[in-house]
Write an enzyme that holds these catalytic residues in place. Structure first.
Site: not given
Ligand code: GLA
Length: 385
Positions: A37, A121, A125, A170, A220
């Site tokens: 994304d 966690g 989301s 999300d 991340y």
């Molecule tokens: C988390 C982030 C999303 C996306 C995912 C991986 O959930 O909040 O925006 O990048 O990781 O796909």
């Protein structure tokens, strides 16, 4: 701890009296399109039936009183002096929601109790559900006038305030989810097509490893930086300054890259975008064997090329493969723990889970959880008069 709508309601009644509003903000599952994304590619998520319940009442004064049922923490504040509190992440999201909406002062406050059944966690989301729920509620109550697309943008910015530079998947899903549909979201145009999800006799199940290895933010954010860096080099080599991963045809495009790490990161994103588009076709044609294969390939790529998996996630996927009734599965969400998403026959899911659960416990000394997830509606608000 999981709380139902009526349990949250009961606590509200006890603390603040009779509520006059209710907001539900779902969680999100992602079928495929992981870590695509933030480089403006494709994702295929859906809103879940699990989520956060908010019971709400307007107050006579300008004061806010907000009670988090899960942690049993209450805060009271005036919008003019709400503070960030990194000890209570939910308070940070609330604070940033006010900020993003430009609310500096209001003529009345709110009493709010929130709680729900999203595991924290686990990559479903829960933080975006909270942020989107607050934003949606405040936008409505104080007539801020933002539309859904603008709320997505504000929610993303509100969450960046907590240090994780996530994409829009999300928040978009939570705000625009629809029962029985996944969203094929194009993160470049921030627009979507609804894809029907009729998987019977299969369904999507999450298996929660119940581990979280690292604070997600640093690895991340590193992945995000690496993928942007790799794209810059590809663009320079090809002389196409606007090129996006989703428009790259094959791995010949990787030629300009020398760093083996960047090659792996770019390779994952290029093919994950393709798998996402293929998945929509296989779902439409109800070719569940092919859907499963794509999930397995996605896991392989996330584990080996994008390196966001972990021992527990790999174990669950590898043990599941070969089980009768398991079509495929992969790690879901940011990674380094959390859940796997699995396409399994509904009448065999419990049995498969039992086998996995026993072996998983033997190896790691932790009991995993099974959670069926069904495409559901996005955020909504009901008013009682
Ligand atoms: C988390 C982030 C999303 C996306 C995912 C991986 O959930 O909040 O925006 O990048 O990781 O796909």
């Amino acid at each position: 701890m999981a709380f139902s709508k009526s349990q949250v309601f009961d606590v509200f009644r006890e603390k603040y009296g009779v509520p006059d509003m209710y907001v539900f903000a779902p969680g999100r599952a992602n079928i495929i399109g992981e870590h695509t994304d933030y480089t403006l590619g494709y994702v295929l998520p859906f809103a879940t039936q699990q989520g956060v319940h908010f019971w709400v009442k307007k107050t006579e004064t300008r004061e806010f009183e907000v009670f988090a049922l899960d942690t049993r923490e209450e805060i009271r504040f005036l919008v003019s002096d709400i503070k960030d509190d990194s000890q209570k992440l939910w308070q940070t999201y609330l604070h940033h929601s006010f900020q993003q909406l430009g609310l500096k002062d209001v003529s009345f406050g709110l009493s709010v109790v929130f709680g729900g059944d999203l595991p924290i966690g686990a990559g479903m989301s829960s933080s975006s559900a909270l942020t989107c729920g607050f934003l949606f509620l405040l936008n409505h109550v104080y007539s801020c006038g933002f539309d859904v697309n603008e709320l997505v943008r504000l929610a993303v910015k509100a969450e960046h305030g907590s240090g994780v530079l996530g994409g829009m998947m999300d928040q978009y899903t939570i705000l625009s989810g629809k029962k029985d549909y996944a969203l094929l979201l194009d993160c470049e145009s921030a627009s979507h097509e609804y894809i029907p999800v009729h998987t019977d006799p299969y369904a999507f199940y999450l298996i929660n490893t119940n581990v979280k290895h690292q604070l997600v933010d640093s690895p991340y954010n590193t992945r995000r930086k690496q993928s942007e860096e790799a794209l810059q080099i590809i663009r320079q080599t090809k002389g196409e300054p606007e090129l996006l991963y989703k428009n790259i045809e094959n791995d010949a495009f990787l030629d300009g890259l020398e760093d083996p790490v960047l090659i792996k990161r770019a390779r994952h994103i290029i093919f994950e975008n393709k798998r996402t588009l293929q998945m929509t076709q296989f779902l439409k044609n109800k070719n569940f064997a092919a859907c499963g294969q794509l999930l397995i390939q996605s896991h392989e790529s996330l584990s080996k090329d994008y390196e966001v998996s972990c021992e527990e996630l790999d174990f669950l996927v590898s043990l599941a493969s070969g089980q009768d009734g398991w079509s495929g599965g992969r790690m879901m969400g940011g990674g380094f723990g959390g859940c796997t998403i699995n396409l399994m026959k509904t009448n065999q899911a419990e049995k498969i889970f039992e086998i996995l659960s026993e072996a998983y416990f033997k190896k790691f000394g932790i009991a995993p959880d099974l959670l069926k997830v069904e495409p559901s509606d996005g955020v909504f608000l009901s008013i009682f008069v």
